[in-house]
Design a protein around this motif. Structure first.
Motif, PDB file in Angstrom:
ATOM      1  N   GLU A  48       1.107  -1.051   0.322  1.00  0.00           N
ATOM      2  CA  GLU A  48       0.151   0.008  -0.401  1.00  0.00           C
ATOM      3  C   GLU A  48       1.344   1.320   0.372  1.00  0.00           C
ATOM      4  O   GLU A  48       1.238   1.335   1.301  1.00  0.00           O
ATOM      5  CB  GLU A  48      -0.864   0.045   1.241  1.00  0.00           C
ATOM      6  N   SER A 141      -4.793  -1.052  -8.873  1.00  0.00           N
ATOM      7  CA  SER A 141      -3.999  -0.892  -7.648  1.00  0.00           C
ATOM      8  C   SER A 141      -4.364   0.599  -7.373  1.00  0.00           C
ATOM      9  O   SER A 141      -4.622   1.407  -8.390  1.00  0.00           O
ATOM     10  CB  SER A 141      -2.210  -0.558  -7.754  1.00  0.00           C
ATOM     11  N   LYS A 142      -4.544   0.941  -6.103  1.00  0.00           N
ATOM     12  CA  LYS A 142      -5.268   2.516  -5.651  1.00  0.00           C
ATOM     13  C   LYS A 142      -3.144   3.199  -5.777  1.00  0.00           C
ATOM     14  O   LYS A 142      -2.801   2.150  -4.950  1.00  0.00           O
ATOM     15  CB  LYS A 142      -6.211   2.117  -4.710  1.00  0.00           C
ATOM     16  N   ARG A 199       5.474   3.080   3.447  1.00  0.00           N
ATOM     17  CA  ARG A 199       4.389   1.902   3.100  1.00  0.00           C
ATOM     18  C   ARG A 199       3.252   0.934   4.173  1.00  0.00           C
ATOM     19  O   ARG A 199       4.274   0.623   4.649  1.00  0.00           O
ATOM     20  CB  ARG A 199       4.941   1.259   1.810  1.00  0.00           C
ATOM     21  N   LYS A 202      -0.813  -5.599   2.433  1.00  0.00           N
ATOM     22  CA  LYS A 202      -1.296  -6.409   3.029  1.00  0.00           C
ATOM     23  C   LYS A 202      -1.444  -7.945   2.907  1.00  0.00           C
ATOM     24  O   LYS A 202      -0.613  -7.852   1.271  1.00  0.00           O
ATOM     25  CB  LYS A 202      -2.798  -5.431   2.519  1.00  0.00           C
ATOM     26  N   ASP A 222      -0.737  -7.455   8.413  1.00  0.00           N
ATOM     27  CA  ASP A 222      -1.091  -6.576   7.835  1.00  0.00           C
ATOM     28  C   ASP A 222      -0.299  -5.060   8.851  1.00  0.00           C
ATOM     29  O   ASP A 222      -0.495  -4.945  10.112  1.00  0.00           O
ATOM     30  CB  ASP A 222      -2.648  -5.716   7.635  1.00  0.00           C
TER      31      ASP A 222
END
Length: 642
Positions: A48, A141-142, A199, A202, A222
């Motif tokens: 993330e 991917s966000k 970063r 998850k 996570d």
């Protein structure tokens, strides 16, 4: 005895066996890493990316923020597309673009996911999300998109773009991966470590088709992404945008500083561009257009462009001479035999008058006294010794070195010493008569607009400065980096500033500044300058601070090809001072004059190039004045210097 040995041997092997059993238990039951590795087909490790820190002005108005977007990734060996044209139509791309993107992905890795299409909006994502299930090998991917509230401060804020291969190889540690974004210029680059955040990771379950089925072990392993720190700047966004409007149709710089803190209030590089155009997936195309623009909008003039300071440098000459004792406030000079034209009508009978009327012969004599303030008989040795003493004092104003502003690529300029002239003329082959143009800020002197704004701040503070900086707080307000809290002394006694400041006030109220540029109700101390430019009209310079008795703003304005400091740069500075102090513009006539004034140099018409040898007799490129100036080689013109 034998029984004792037997127990030792059994004990030793038993201990080893126990260690193996415990290790197997740990690997198979307690440690999840091998389980995750062996379950790579069903458990996916998702990184993330945190939101970058936001950027605010001094009044907490948002300047830069993040807009959520989505990136489309592809794993080539999994990718299966039955109808390529339909797929291209779905994503609004051309077939050649599709081929290029797929080839790039295969070159990176056939088995690892890599970027296919960047920065899809929420609307685009919603439109194609369900359909993409029919295209194995593709996943979303966000991500986020840097967004700018106003089309200003482009060179100061900088931009982010995809990390280069060279940057990946040189990075310390393994934070960045291919496809990551990184600050490439301006504040985005200088404060990259603070802005980028930390970063998160998850672990999610997926089926054989790659469809996500929820978090693994309820997110027990996570780690959350941590957003970057916000930056709080000293920029006054309203003043900044007003400065932008005044510099329209002009090439040059504006830098305004709060003297008592060193915080930069306004920093303009003109011409500029809308920073949003480098924050889209069309970055390469837009960057190429900016790079090819003949007016060089990517060139950050306040910290990278170098000019001769012209007559603004006379302030430093006067202070240096007063401190060394070679002149007093009432010292006057005759003009006979001086190789410079007089602009003051012979009225320079004191330091104050010399500054007010910017008298060239006066400062020729001042500099001559500084250089020959020693008992050395040899002309060359006396000149070299005096020049080096002068260099030592002038350098304390930040001239000839990098100030350390929180922007990359600051140019240090040029402050010559004896070694510099030894290389040009040869050792023992020069003297004062070869370097006297330095007396009025010409010759081999080179400065940046930021340095001259800092000189104005030094005089406003009566002898000291804090390193100019854009960011006033990291993570919270009033929390700058430690180096911006250090006070720098120039070694000039405060009483000498009280000698030159009346001359600066006189220059504005009854001297070299045009009458229409004077401001009612505000006492401004300023100095005009004209910087020689061999390839076109001279450059206009003005530095000032106000109010003169208790300054809250110090400013430097450079207008290329503006010719006279009092008629081009001074009006811009005075309008900004009025807006900052009064919060409004009362001198509408002056505002209308400046906004409609055009000093842009004409660009040559583009014609098809012929395959012929270059003609050395043709005129040189007229765009050269827009790029970084280099040490001048042309002969000094004695008529300049106002």
């Amino acid at each position: 005895m034998l029984d004792n040995r037997r127990f030792v041997i059994f004990g030793f092997f038993g201990l080893i066996g126990f260690a193996y059993i415990f290790r197997l238990l740990y690997l198979q039951v307690l440690d999840d890493s091998y389980s995750i590795e062996s379950s790579s087909n069903s458990i996916k490790r998702v990184i993330e990316i945190p939101f970058r820190g936001q950027i605010y002005d001094r009044n907490e108005k948002l300047i830069v923020y993040n807009t959520p977007v989505y990136d489309l990734l592809v794993t080539p060996y999994k990718a299966k597309i039955q109808d390529t044209l339909t797929f291209c139509k779905l994503l609004n791309i051309e077939r050649p673009t599709f081929d290029s993107l797929m080839n790039a992905a295969r070159s990176y890795s056939r088995v690892k996911p890599s970027l296919f299409l960047r920065q899809l909006s929420k609307e685009d994502f919603a439109r194609i999300q369900d359909v993409m299930v029919d295209y194995p090998g593709f996943e979303f991917s966000k991500s986020s998109l840097r967004t700018y509230n106003a089309p200003t401060l482009a060179n100061t804020l900088g931009y982010v773009s995809e990390i280069t291969r060279g940057q990946l190889e040189k990075q310390e540690g393994y934070y960045y991966q291919q496809g990551d974004y990184i600050g490439q210029n301006g504040l985005e680059k200088f404060y990259e470590d603070q802005l980028r955040g930390r970063r998160g990771i998850k672990f999610v379950m997926q089926n054989v088709s790659g469809v996500m089925k929820g978090s693994w072990k309820d997110g027990e392993l996570d780690t959350m992404a941590v957003a970057g720190q916000n930056l709080y700047t000293g920029i006054d966004l309203d003043l900044q945008q007003y400065a932008d409007s005044l510099m329209r149709n002009k090439v040059g710089s504006v830098v305004a500083i709060e003297p008592k803190t060193g915080q930069i209030l306004t920093i303009v590089s003109a011409p500029s561009y809308d920073p949003n155009i480098l924050a889209s997936r069309h970055f390469s195309e837009n960057y190429r257009k900016l790079a090819n623009n003949p007016y060089k909008p990517l060139f950050n003039r306040p910290v990278m462009a170098s000019y001769r300071p012209g007559s603004t440098f006379k302030l430093i000459q006067a202070l240096t001479a007063l401190q060394s004792g070679v002149i007093t406030p009432g010292t006057g000079f005759g003009h006979a035999g001086i190789p410079m034209k007089c602009h003051c009508g012979g009225r320079a009978n004191s330091v104050e008058h010399g500054i007010q009327f910017s008298c060239n012969p006066y400062f020729y004599q001042v500099f001559r006294r500084i250089i020959y303030d020693n008992d050395i008989k040899d002309t060359y040795k006396a000149s070299a010794y005096g020049l080096n003493k002068w260099n030592e004092q002038v350098s304390k104003f930040g001239i000839g070195e990098r100030l350390g502003v929180d922007l990359p690529s600051e140019y240090k300029g040029n402050l010559p010493n004896d070694s510099y002239y030894d290389k040009i003329y040869g050792e023992k082959r020069w003297k004062f008569s070869n370097v006297y143009s330095l007396s009025i800020g010409e010759g081999e002197l080179l400065i940046t607009p930021l340095k001259m704004a800092n000189v104005a701040a030094i005089i406003a503070n009566r002898g000291y400065y804090y390193t100019p900086h854009v960011v006033s707080g990291v993570g919270k307000k009033n929390n700058p980096l430690p180096e911006y809290l250090v006070r720098h002394e120039t070694g000039i006694e405060p009483r000498h500033f009280e000698t030159i400041i009346p001359g600066m006030i006189g220059a504005v109220e009854a001297g070299t500044v045009m009458g229409m540029a004077r401001m009612a109700g505000i006492q401004i101390a300023g100095k005009t300058g004209t910087s020689q430019n061999k390839k076109g009209p001279d450059h206009s310079i003005f530095i000032a601070f106000a109010p003169a008795d208790n300054p809250t703003i110090a400013i430097a304005v450079f207008v290329e090809n503006g010719k006279w400091g009092g008629s081009a740069a001074a009006p811009v500075a005075n309008l900004l001072i009025e807006r900052y102090i009064k919060g409004k513009t009362e001198n509408k006539a002056m505002e209308n004059y400046i906004i409609n004034k055009n000093f842009m140099p004409d660009m040559p018409k583009t014609t098809p190039k012929k395959a012929t040898k270059p003609d050395s007799s043709k005129k040189k490129d007229v765009l050269a004045p827009l790029a970084k100036q280099t040490a001048p080689k042309e002969k000094f013109t004695a008529a300049s210097g106002i």
